[in-house]
Design a protein around this motif. Sequence first.
Motif, PDB file in Angstrom:
ATOM      1  N   LYS A 128       7.739   0.180 -83.414  1.00 26.47           N
ATOM      2  CA  LYS A 128       7.078   0.373 -82.122  1.00 26.47           C
ATOM      3  C   LYS A 128       5.584   0.105 -82.274  1.00 26.47           C
ATOM      4  O   LYS A 128       4.929   0.661 -83.148  1.00 26.47           O
ATOM      5  CB  LYS A 128       7.306   1.795 -81.608  1.00 26.47           C
ATOM      6  CG  LYS A 128       6.558   2.119 -80.323  1.00 26.47           C
ATOM      7  CD  LYS A 128       6.752   3.578 -79.939  1.00 26.47           C
ATOM      8  CE  LYS A 128       5.912   3.962 -78.735  1.00 26.47           C
ATOM      9  NZ  LYS A 128       6.051   5.387 -78.381  1.00 26.47           N
ATOM     10  N   CYS A 129       5.048  -0.763 -81.406  1.00 28.82           N
ATOM     11  CA  CYS A 129       3.621  -1.078 -81.370  1.00 28.82           C
ATOM     12  C   CYS A 129       3.071  -0.568 -80.036  1.00 28.82           C
ATOM     13  O   CYS A 129       3.595  -0.911 -78.970  1.00 28.82           O
ATOM     14  CB  CYS A 129       3.419  -2.588 -81.506  1.00 28.82           C
ATOM     15  SG  CYS A 129       1.697  -3.114 -81.562  1.00 28.82           S
ATOM     16  N   PHE A 130       2.021   0.247 -80.090  1.00 30.53           N
ATOM     17  CA  PHE A 130       1.586   0.948 -78.885  1.00 30.53           C
ATOM     18  C   PHE A 130       0.062   0.958 -78.788  1.00 30.53           C
ATOM     19  O   PHE A 130      -0.640   1.128 -79.785  1.00 30.53           O
ATOM     20  CB  PHE A 130       2.113   2.379 -78.922  1.00 30.53           C
ATOM     21  CG  PHE A 130       1.647   3.249 -77.795  1.00 30.53           C
ATOM     22  CD1 PHE A 130       0.650   4.189 -77.975  1.00 30.53           C
ATOM     23  CD2 PHE A 130       2.202   3.113 -76.534  1.00 30.53           C
ATOM     24  CE1 PHE A 130       0.215   4.995 -76.929  1.00 30.53           C
ATOM     25  CE2 PHE A 130       1.782   3.909 -75.483  1.00 30.53           C
ATOM     26  CZ  PHE A 130       0.772   4.853 -75.681  1.00 30.53           C
ATOM     27  N   VAL A 131      -0.453   0.761 -77.574  1.00 29.19           N
ATOM     28  CA  VAL A 131      -1.875   0.908 -77.317  1.00 29.19           C
ATOM     29  C   VAL A 131      -2.050   1.617 -75.977  1.00 29.19           C
ATOM     30  O   VAL A 131      -1.411   1.256 -74.988  1.00 29.19           O
ATOM     31  CB  VAL A 131      -2.606  -0.447 -77.330  1.00 29.19           C
ATOM     32  CG1 VAL A 131      -2.108  -1.382 -76.249  1.00 29.19           C
ATOM     33  CG2 VAL A 131      -4.113  -0.257 -77.200  1.00 29.19           C
ATOM     34  N   THR A 190       8.794  -5.487 -74.399  1.00 26.74           N
ATOM     35  CA  THR A 190       7.431  -5.036 -74.118  1.00 26.74           C
ATOM     36  C   THR A 190       7.341  -4.472 -72.705  1.00 26.74           C
ATOM     37  O   THR A 190       7.788  -5.106 -71.750  1.00 26.74           O
ATOM     38  CB  THR A 190       6.425  -6.194 -74.292  1.00 26.74           C
ATOM     39  OG1 THR A 190       6.523  -6.711 -75.632  1.00 26.74           O
ATOM     40  CG2 THR A 190       5.004  -5.725 -74.038  1.00 26.74           C
ATOM     41  N   ARG A 191       6.768  -3.293 -72.614  1.00 32.88           N
ATOM     42  CA  ARG A 191       6.561  -2.642 -71.317  1.00 32.88           C
ATOM     43  C   ARG A 191       5.068  -2.381 -71.118  1.00 32.88           C
ATOM     44  O   ARG A 191       4.400  -1.876 -72.028  1.00 32.88           O
ATOM     45  CB  ARG A 191       7.343  -1.326 -71.238  1.00 32.88           C
ATOM     46  CG  ARG A 191       8.855  -1.479 -71.357  1.00 32.88           C
ATOM     47  CD  ARG A 191       9.539  -0.130 -71.240  1.00 32.88           C
ATOM     48  NE  ARG A 191      10.986  -0.231 -71.313  1.00 32.88           N
ATOM     49  CZ  ARG A 191      11.686  -0.180 -72.451  1.00 32.88           C
ATOM     50  NH1 ARG A 191      11.049  -0.026 -73.590  1.00 32.88           N
ATOM     51  NH2 ARG A 191      13.004  -0.272 -72.432  1.00 32.88           N
ATOM     52  N   SER A 217       5.467  -1.986 -77.092  1.00 32.13           N
ATOM     53  CA  SER A 217       6.320  -3.102 -77.489  1.00 32.13           C
ATOM     54  C   SER A 217       7.186  -2.673 -78.659  1.00 32.13           C
ATOM     55  O   SER A 217       6.685  -2.131 -79.654  1.00 32.13           O
ATOM     56  CB  SER A 217       5.472  -4.316 -77.877  1.00 32.13           C
ATOM     57  OG  SER A 217       6.293  -5.443 -78.126  1.00 32.13           O
ATOM     58  N   ARG A 218       8.498  -2.899 -78.551  1.00 34.67           N
ATOM     59  CA  ARG A 218       9.444  -2.482 -79.587  1.00 34.67           C
ATOM     60  C   ARG A 218      10.221  -3.673 -80.118  1.00 34.67           C
ATOM     61  O   ARG A 218      10.642  -4.547 -79.356  1.00 34.67           O
ATOM     62  CB  ARG A 218      10.423  -1.432 -79.027  1.00 34.67           C
ATOM     63  CG  ARG A 218       9.720  -0.168 -78.541  1.00 34.67           C
ATOM     64  CD  ARG A 218      10.674   0.721 -77.755  1.00 34.67           C
ATOM     65  NE  ARG A 218       9.976   1.865 -77.194  1.00 34.67           N
ATOM     66  CZ  ARG A 218       9.978   3.082 -77.728  1.00 34.67           C
ATOM     67  NH1 ARG A 218      10.659   3.299 -78.835  1.00 34.67           N
ATOM     68  NH2 ARG A 218       9.317   4.071 -77.157  1.00 34.67           N
TER      69      ARG A 218
END
Length: 278
Positions: free
Chosen positions: A54-57, A82-83, A96-97
């Motif tokens: 999981k990539c998160f900002v 990606t949401r 984004s997963r």
Amino acid sequence: RVFVSAQQISNGNATLILRRSAPRTSDGRPVCAAAPIRGLFLEQSRLSGYEEIKCFVPDVFPAPRVTWATEPPTFEDLRPITRKHAKENGLFSVDSRLMKLKGRPDLIYICKMTTSYSRSTWTASLREREIAGTEGRDLTISCAAPTYLKNPSLYWTFSRGDNSTLILSYNSQSDRQVSAPSWDGHLELDIYKAKFGDGSLRLMDPRRSEHSGSYACEFSEKFSRHVERSQVTIKQRSVEQKPSYWWILGVVAAGLVLVLAGLLAFLKLKEHSASCTV
């Protein structure tokens, strides 16, 4: 930006046009035209029998573009989901997963986010592994910087439960290494290799109760961060068995059998010779 046409005003049209207006909160207050990325967050999770990255900002504007890659590169199709969620204050949270590829445990997963207002690309990458060692025997915990990092600083942390401790740091600019006093005699870093991106840590004389846990190696630059997490289990050394001497008895017995067989053969040969003489 406000735009009003003098000709339209003279004709009785006083329409006000706002160009490139910033987003506003629910109570009408404007939000800054750009809310920059302050850091990417990467984590691994295990859901429904598979692993994903999981990539998160949080709290950015405008919403950045997200891309994924691996190192080494793979020809398999990466299919991230990606949401981009818009909050009431006009800012975005981007999530984004990416499902991990099966049969490729050593891949580095790289998340990149690019904004329309800056040429800088924020990059974060992650690799996780499990390592087992034996109490009292030196163990090497591997960590290598991806090629996109050029001259990063290095940090090693150790955690057990919710407690995390910085145990070693290395500054590639000053060539200075600092380790926690409580870990003296248990850590060794090859500074020459660290200059070229090999931050592997040698764990010396590990203890099961003290040194089993999660080790995180972090290479970082201004807009980039790479983390390798290693779950290390130090096993208790098994009691060494006393040497067995049964094999010596076996050799002796086999030797006796050979001697007896030779003696019988000699007696038969002697008896046969005597009968021939008569």
